[in-house]
Design an enzyme around this catalytic site. Structure first.
Site, PDB file in Angstrom:
ATOM      1  CB  SER A  34      24.630 -12.818 -32.567  1.00 27.29           C
ATOM      2  OG  SER A  34      25.427 -11.954 -31.793  1.00 27.29           O
TER       3      SER A  34
ATOM      4  CD  GLN B 127      29.438 -15.001 -26.390  1.00 28.93           C
ATOM      5  OE1 GLN B 127      29.505 -13.969 -25.744  1.00 28.93           O
ATOM      6  NE2 GLN B 127      29.511 -16.194 -25.827  1.00 28.93           N
ATOM      7  CB  SER B 128      23.840 -10.053 -28.673  1.00 24.81           C
ATOM      8  OG  SER B 128      23.378  -8.724 -28.618  1.00 24.81           O
ATOM      9  CG  ASN B 129      29.129  -6.773 -27.610  1.00 26.60           C
ATOM     10  OD1 ASN B 129      29.675  -7.555 -26.849  1.00 26.60           O
ATOM     11  ND2 ASN B 129      29.631  -6.474 -28.805  1.00 26.60           N
TER      12      ASN B 129
ATOM     13  CB  CYS C 185      21.401  -9.576 -25.816  1.00 29.17           C
ATOM     14  SG  CYS C 185      20.311  -9.693 -27.252  1.00 29.17           S
TER      15      CYS C 185
END
Ligand SMILES: *Cc1c(COP(=O)(O)O)cnc(C)c1O
Length: 358
Positions: A82, A84-86, A88
């Site tokens: 997503s 705000q992916s942690n 990524c």
């Protein structure tokens, strides 16, 4: 209980791993929170303190996954999540520190602005190649759809004469270039770590409870608990998916991890316990209960939860305590899986729920 901790650790050591995190992450008792709830004893394991880029469960997984990239001589890592992916952001941070270039496919709902805040800001500071794509509000994109987008980027990288490594969201499902459930294997090791820590405190947890998203963390903990503990149950609080299809993912990953480690445990569907009652309005949507729970835990224990994962898991824990799911003598370990950069892009909703307007 067929296995001892050193035997399981021996099997895990057959998988190469780079050093990323500081271990063991701290375990401590949450006396003030337990007292406030009049509830059972609660402990916390701080995997938000792994040490890589604000910490989190993804840094454990990346020790094995980055190593796999290096073995396979990749130059570029391509993954998705997503906006705000942690996962990524942590992947980009780990990749950069081992000389690999990150390409991140970030899915966001049309109505959400892609402002440089939270993990996106960190992605930009890492100079990750960001590709923003569209998804539905409160929903996670389907894995098959995302893997197609990754494949296309992979072809582009290959055409430029570089070697891509495609890895699915969360480093969980065995997909793309990750042909073993490396993320889950890191959480089998994490379970062994936490068991040694709690045994050092003279106890064995009856439950480990945590936020579950792509399933790798839970799958690894389930395998670890089956292999090493007589009675510990793992409870996953889903933050994104209904429990039916999601439990199948956890089971698939858990079985793959069992097989990869040659443990022969035979993970069963009933070993996977998922609650989807605490999704609220869906993935990443902050509600009043989430805001109040972040405030409660910060004020009683000085520990910051994130609004997307760990606060929803804590909402689940508090409700299960309230509704009598646990015995008063149970020892419960809450796994803090990180994610705190997501606090800031959600500042307005949190503020509006918590601060009285004049
Ligand atoms: C990814 C993530 C989880 C869920 O872990 P999975 O292995 O994907 O299920 C939980 N908490 C945080 C903060 C995360 O970033």
């Amino acid at each position: 209980m067929p296995y001892k901790v050193p035997d399981v650790l021996d099997r895990i050591e057959r998988f190469p791993r780079v050093e990323i995190i500081s271990r063991p992450t701290p375990v401590r008792k949450l006396d003030r929170l337990s007292a406030r709830l009049g509830g059972p004893e609660i402990f916390i394991k701080r995997d938000d303190l792994t040490g890589l880029a604000f910490g989190g469960n993804k840094s454990r997984k990346l020790e094995f996954i980055i190593s796999d990239m290096l073995v396979k001589k990749a130059d570029v890592v391509i993954t998705w999540g997503s906006l705000q992916s942690n996962w990524c952001m942590q992947t980009a941070a780990a990749a950069r520190s081992f000389g690999l270039k990150p390409i991140l496919m970030l899915f966001k709902p049309a109505e959400t602005a892609a402002t440089a805040d939270g993990n996106v800001l960190l992605d930009v500071l890492l100079d990750a190649d960001l590709r923003i794509l569209e998804s539905d509000r409160g929903k996670v994109v389907k894995s098959a759809q995302a893997m197609e987008v990754l494949d296309e980027a992979g072809r582009e990288v290959r055409a430029q004469g570089q070697r891509p490594y495609l890895v699915p969201v969360g480093g969980s499902l065995v997909r793309g270039d990750m042909d073993k459930p490396l993320g889950a294997i890191s959480y089998v090791a994490a379970f062994a770590e936490l068991l040694e820590q709690t045994r050092g405190l003279g106890l064995e947890p009856d439950y480990v409870i945590h936020a579950t998203g792509s399933g790798g963390t839970q799958a690894g903990l389930v395998v670890g608990a089956q292999a090493l503990s007589a009675g510990c149950r793992i409870i996953g609080i889903s933050v994104s998916d209904p429990k039916g299809p999601f439990s199948d993912d956890v089971l698939e990953i858990g079985r793959a991890a069992d097989e990869a480690l040659g443990l022969g445990l035979g993970i069963r569907a009933e070993d996977v316990v998922v609650f989807d009652e605490y999704l609220g309005e869906g993935y990443g949507v902050v509600d009043r209960t989430v805001a109040e729970t972040i405030r409660l835990v910060f004020q009683t224990e000085g520990i910051v939860l994130d609004p997307v994962y760990t606060a929803k898991a804590m909402v689940g824990l508090l409700d299960l305590i309230k509704t009598g799911f646990f015995k008063p003598t149970d020892k419960i370990l809450f796994l803090h899986t990180g994610g705190t950069p997501a606090l800031f892009p959600n500042r307005e909703r949190l503020f509006n729920f918590l601060v009285k307007k004049p």
